[in-house]
Design an enzyme around this catalytic site. Sequence first.
Site, PDB file in Angstrom:
ATOM      1  N   ASP A  31      -9.402  -1.338  -9.231  1.00  0.00           N
ATOM      2  CA  ASP A  31      -8.326  -2.269  -8.866  1.00  0.00           C
ATOM      3  C   ASP A  31      -7.319  -2.253 -10.013  1.00  0.00           C
ATOM      4  OD1 ASP A  31      -8.444  -4.970  -6.701  1.00  0.00           O
ATOM      5  OD2 ASP A  31      -6.817  -4.793  -8.168  1.00  0.00           O
ATOM      6  N   SER A 124      -5.667  -3.093  10.482  1.00  0.00           N
ATOM      7  CA  SER A 124      -5.259  -4.434  10.911  1.00  0.00           C
ATOM      8  C   SER A 124      -4.914  -4.434  12.394  1.00  0.00           C
ATOM      9  CB  SER A 124      -4.031  -4.844  10.098  1.00  0.00           C
ATOM     10  OG  SER A 124      -3.404  -5.942  10.685  1.00  0.00           O
ATOM     11  N   TYR A 150       4.923  -3.355   6.237  1.00  0.00           N
ATOM     12  CA  TYR A 150       3.486  -3.504   5.931  1.00  0.00           C
ATOM     13  C   TYR A 150       2.651  -3.016   7.115  1.00  0.00           C
ATOM     14  CZ  TYR A 150      -1.105  -5.632   5.948  1.00  0.00           C
ATOM     15  OH  TYR A 150      -2.457  -5.796   6.072  1.00  0.00           O
ATOM     16  N   LYS A 154      -0.095   0.502   7.915  1.00  0.00           N
ATOM     17  CA  LYS A 154      -1.459   0.542   8.487  1.00  0.00           C
ATOM     18  C   LYS A 154      -1.506   1.569   9.609  1.00  0.00           C
ATOM     19  CE  LYS A 154      -3.374  -2.522   5.905  1.00  0.00           C
ATOM     20  NZ  LYS A 154      -4.234  -2.033   4.835  1.00  0.00           N
ATOM     21  N   PHE A 179      -8.696  -8.916  12.400  1.00  0.00           N
ATOM     22  CA  PHE A 179      -7.828  -9.916  13.015  1.00  0.00           C
ATOM     23  C   PHE A 179      -7.412 -10.910  11.901  1.00  0.00           C
ATOM     24  CE2 PHE A 179      -7.006  -8.668  17.323  1.00  0.00           C
ATOM     25  CZ  PHE A 179      -7.684  -7.461  17.297  1.00  0.00           C
ATOM     26  N   ASN A 199       1.822 -16.141   3.303  1.00  0.00           N
ATOM     27  CA  ASN A 199       2.232 -15.669   4.632  1.00  0.00           C
ATOM     28  C   ASN A 199       1.310 -16.189   5.716  1.00  0.00           C
ATOM     29  OD1 ASN A 199       4.288 -13.494   4.216  1.00  0.00           O
ATOM     30  ND2 ASN A 199       2.674 -12.843   2.808  1.00  0.00           N
ATOM     31  N   ASN A 200       0.048 -16.375   5.338  1.00  0.00           N
ATOM     32  CA  ASN A 200      -0.978 -16.654   6.352  1.00  0.00           C
ATOM     33  C   ASN A 200      -1.255 -18.144   6.443  1.00  0.00           C
ATOM     34  OD1 ASN A 200      -1.088 -13.932   6.686  1.00  0.00           O
ATOM     35  ND2 ASN A 200      -2.924 -13.658   5.440  1.00  0.00           N
TER      36      ASN A 200
HETATM   37  N1  LIG Z   1      -6.116 -10.694   4.417  1.00  0.00           N
HETATM   38  C1  LIG Z   1      -5.705 -10.356   5.632  1.00  0.00           C
HETATM   39  O1  LIG Z   1      -5.292 -11.216   6.422  1.00  0.00           O
HETATM   40  C2  LIG Z   1      -5.753  -8.916   6.092  1.00  0.00           C
HETATM   41  C3  LIG Z   1      -5.630  -8.613   7.454  1.00  0.00           C
HETATM   42  C4  LIG Z   1      -5.656  -7.277   7.867  1.00  0.00           C
HETATM   43  C5  LIG Z   1      -5.818  -6.267   6.912  1.00  0.00           C
HETATM   44  N2  LIG Z   1      -5.925  -6.583   5.605  1.00  0.00           N
HETATM   45  C6  LIG Z   1      -6.061  -5.493   4.612  1.00  0.00           C
HETATM   46  O2  LIG Z   1      -7.271  -5.623   3.911  1.00  0.00           O
HETATM   47  C7  LIG Z   1      -7.129  -5.135   2.577  1.00  0.00           C
HETATM   48  C8  LIG Z   1      -7.579  -6.199   1.614  1.00  0.00           C
HETATM   49  O3  LIG Z   1      -6.792  -7.369   1.827  1.00  0.00           O
HETATM   50  P1  LIG Z   1      -6.957  -8.674   0.946  1.00  0.00           P
HETATM   51  O4  LIG Z   1      -6.573  -9.811   1.799  1.00  0.00           O
HETATM   52  O5  LIG Z   1      -8.282  -8.663   0.272  1.00  0.00           O
HETATM   53  O6  LIG Z   1      -5.794  -8.436  -0.135  1.00  0.00           O
HETATM   54  P2  LIG Z   1      -5.805  -8.678  -1.698  1.00  0.00           P
HETATM   55  O7  LIG Z   1      -4.388  -8.554  -2.154  1.00  0.00           O
HETATM   56  O8  LIG Z   1      -6.546  -9.903  -2.046  1.00  0.00           O
HETATM   57  O9  LIG Z   1      -6.653  -7.416  -2.228  1.00  0.00           O
HETATM   58  C9  LIG Z   1      -6.083  -6.147  -2.396  1.00  0.00           C
HETATM   59  C10 LIG Z   1      -6.439  -5.663  -3.798  1.00  0.00           C
HETATM   60  O10 LIG Z   1      -5.860  -4.368  -3.973  1.00  0.00           O
HETATM   61  C11 LIG Z   1      -5.338  -4.298  -5.312  1.00  0.00           C
HETATM   62  N3  LIG Z   1      -4.307  -3.261  -5.289  1.00  0.00           N
HETATM   63  C12 LIG Z   1      -3.128  -3.253  -4.602  1.00  0.00           C
HETATM   64  N4  LIG Z   1      -2.457  -2.099  -4.845  1.00  0.00           N
HETATM   65  C13 LIG Z   1      -3.243  -1.358  -5.668  1.00  0.00           C
HETATM   66  C14 LIG Z   1      -3.110  -0.065  -6.260  1.00  0.00           C
HETATM   67  N5  LIG Z   1      -2.020   0.696  -6.079  1.00  0.00           N
HETATM   68  N6  LIG Z   1      -4.108   0.395  -7.034  1.00  0.00           N
HETATM   69  C15 LIG Z   1      -5.213  -0.365  -7.267  1.00  0.00           C
HETATM   70  N7  LIG Z   1      -5.396  -1.586  -6.732  1.00  0.00           N
HETATM   71  C16 LIG Z   1      -4.414  -2.085  -5.942  1.00  0.00           C
HETATM   72  C17 LIG Z   1      -4.847  -5.699  -5.606  1.00  0.00           C
HETATM   73  O11 LIG Z   1      -4.798  -5.988  -6.988  1.00  0.00           O
HETATM   74  C18 LIG Z   1      -5.895  -6.561  -4.893  1.00  0.00           C
HETATM   75  O12 LIG Z   1      -6.959  -6.920  -5.757  1.00  0.00           O
HETATM   76  C19 LIG Z   1      -5.652  -4.754   2.427  1.00  0.00           C
HETATM   77  O13 LIG Z   1      -5.516  -3.374   2.628  1.00  0.00           O
HETATM   78  C20 LIG Z   1      -4.991  -5.537   3.540  1.00  0.00           C
HETATM   79  O14 LIG Z   1      -3.796  -4.923   3.973  1.00  0.00           O
HETATM   80  C21 LIG Z   1      -5.908  -7.876   5.157  1.00  0.00           C
END
Ligand SMILES: NC(=O)c1ccc[n+]([C@@H]2O[C@H](COP(=O)([O-])OP(=O)(O)OC[C@H]3O[C@@H](n4cnc5c(N)ncnc54)[C@H](O)[C@@H]3O)[C@@H](O)[C@H]2O)c1
Length: 335
Positions: A31, A124, A150, A154, A179, A199-200
């Site tokens: 990360d 997603s 965004y 995906k 979801f 956002n959510n």
């Molecule tokens: N939370 C939601 O509602 C939701 C819904 C659908 C899909 N997703 C997808 O699930 C995944 C996780 O989501 P989340 O809610 O845990 O988000 P989050 O932001 O909490 O976690 C993502 C992590 O990725 C790290 N990161 C981002 N870019 C990076 C890079 N270039 N190199 C290394 N690390 C990087 C961030 O520091 C973070 O810790 C994402 O891909 C998100 O798009 C999330």
Amino acid sequence: MKVLITGGTGYIGSHVVVELLEQGHEVEIIDNLINSKITVLDQIEKITGKKPTFHQVDLLDQPALEEVLTNTHFDLVMHFAGLKSVAESVEQPLKYYSNNITGTINLLSVMQKTEVYNFIFSSSATVYGDQGTGECVETMPTGTGITNPYGKTKYMIEEILKDLAVANPNFNIVALRYFNPIGNHSSGLIGEDPNGIPNNLMPYIMKVAKGELKELSIFGNDYDTDDGTCLRDFIHVVDLAKGHLAAINGLKPGFTTYNLGTGMPTSVLQMVNAFEKISGKSLPHKFAERRPGDLAILYANPSKAKTELNWQTELTVEDAIKDTLTFLAQPQNNP
Ligand SMILES: NC(=O)c1ccc[n+]([C@@H]2O[C@H](COP(=O)([O-])OP(=O)(O)OC[C@H]3O[C@@H](n4cnc5c(N)ncnc54)[C@H](O)[C@@H]3O)[C@@H](O)[C@H]2O)c1
């Protein structure tokens, strides 16, 4: 299994790390901490008694990535790392395309080079675009009418994964279409608490409950639903995390998708009412104009995951709200 988790200190990734460690898997995390804190590792250790190996690496730094995958041979990569703010992606599309798409291509290139072929991707429900009104099934077309960069990342990544699986039949790829993840681990030790304006729905509710934001705006109360507000499929993040462990059994040659949702939609107003009832406090809210691009009803048909992965959700929206309140009660989350 030896599992590499990108984005493992983030909201969903950290919950998956906990489940994997509890099932006896070995976990390493990559990360860059752009949207998470290093202290999450201590919290994971408090829950599981184990601290995963951590690499502060940016996916855009391919040599650093290659070093991690050369030093350890992983059986499986789960890829959560990415930027996820819809609003920010509209303002800064290049940042999103670069981070999410180039980051994923770098990861897949290094995996191919180091012969790691099992891959689970955080996709997603947004990939269903304007087709996704009502119940979404994996066989529906994807990619049309996605309203923000965004969501397009995906969809584009799913297309890249499909092409890769055709070109290199060694790859076993699963894309999990989430979801609306909510809630957190029942200990309250890990969870989601974003900076700025969320956002959510649930993070927004949390900020209003903490008094950091004045009131919640509910966008639209004239939709064709029972109470006029949008219906969404809110899935407890621990159920979602367990879906990733189940997906390991779904890895097979080629590219496969699964919806991870409850199949039972809840309205935004029902969610607010449930939060008020369980917390015992009123949550200031008002109705505002509909937001462009919002669909009235969006929920998963989760049958494929049930039949093929033997996975289904067990926790409720009420469980998620209770766990959120436990998270909020932690001193570090409510200074
Ligand atoms: N939370 C939601 O509602 C939701 C819904 C659908 C899909 N997703 C997808 O699930 C995944 C996780 O989501 P989340 O809610 O845990 O988000 P989050 O932001 O909490 O976690 C993502 C992590 O990725 C790290 N990161 C981002 N870019 C990076 C890079 N270039 N190199 C290394 N690390 C990087 C961030 O520091 C973070 O810790 C994402 O891909 C998100 O798009 C999330």
